[in-house]
Design an enzyme around this catalytic site. Structure first.
Site, PDB file in Angstrom:
ATOM      1  N   CYS A   8       0.864  -1.177   0.000  1.00 25.16           N
ATOM      2  CA  CYS A   8       0.000   0.000   0.000  1.00 25.16           C
ATOM      3  C   CYS A   8       0.902   1.230   0.000  1.00 25.16           C
ATOM      4  CB  CYS A   8      -0.989  -0.025   1.160  1.00 25.16           C
ATOM      5  SG  CYS A   8      -0.263   0.141   2.808  1.00 25.16           S
ATOM      6  N   ARG A  14      -3.484  -0.740   5.146  1.00 27.38           N
ATOM      7  CA  ARG A  14      -3.995  -1.799   4.274  1.00 27.38           C
ATOM      8  C   ARG A  14      -3.070  -2.997   4.135  1.00 27.38           C
ATOM      9  NH1 ARG A  14      -5.143   1.739  -0.880  1.00 27.38           N
ATOM     10  NH2 ARG A  14      -3.266   2.731  -0.055  1.00 27.38           N
ATOM     11  N   ASP A 125      -8.008   3.514   0.652  1.00 21.73           N
ATOM     12  CA  ASP A 125      -7.175   3.875   1.790  1.00 21.73           C
ATOM     13  C   ASP A 125      -8.072   4.396   2.915  1.00 21.73           C
ATOM     14  OD1 ASP A 125      -5.311   4.808   3.613  1.00 21.73           O
ATOM     15  OD2 ASP A 125      -4.087   5.810   2.088  1.00 21.73           O
TER      16      ASP A 125
END
Length: 154
Positions: A8, A14, A125
């Site tokens: 990420c 994440r 996100d």
């Protein structure tokens, strides 16, 4: 041994969540010893930061055992070592494509490309959002990683 790398942006939300989900799912499927799983960020901060407490809380609410890990930035060795580099979104994918050596470009995939039943292509996100956003990340990770592990281990 198959080596998976989840990527990420900052490696604090994440990708650490995906790592924990993948480790547990792999153990539950009895294939944990066949996989090496790691995470990194395209723009991970320096000095390294711990996993976001909201990510830890979301994982623990679902029964995952989450450890506070330290963020790390993607390095050239990741492309050599990993069998599959899984980006969370198109921005992460574009960043990876810029730095990935051509001979390893075939290893790059969006994580949600494995979740055919999902109507999304990117894991959003959650950093600037609320607890529900972290739960959505978990939903998407569970769907994609379940399919990914079935594809690569069965």
């Amino acid at each position: 041994m198959t080596k998976l790398l989840f990527v990420c942006t900052a490696n604090i939300c994440r990708s650490p969540m995906a790592l924990v989900v993948a480790q547990k799912m792999a153990r539950d499927l009895g294939v944990g010893r066949k996989l090496q799983i790691d995470s990194a960020g395209t723009h991970a901060p320096s000095p390294a930061q711990r996993t976001d407490p909201r990510a830890i809380a979301a994982l623990e609410r679902r029964g995952y055992s989450a450890k506070r890990q330290r963020s790390s930035r993607i390095a050239s060795s990741h492309f050599t070592d990993a069998d599959l580099v899984l980006a969370m979104d198109n921005q992460n994918m574009a960043a990876l494509q810029k730095i990935c050596p051509a001979e390893h470009a075939h290893k790059l995939r969006l994580l949600l490309s494995f979740a055919s039943e999902c109507d999304r292509t990117e894991v959003p996100d959650p950093y600037h959002s609320n607890a529900q956003a972290f739960d959505l990340v978990l939903d998407l990770c569970e769907a994609a990683i379940g399919a990914l592990l079935r594809h690569y281990t069965l």
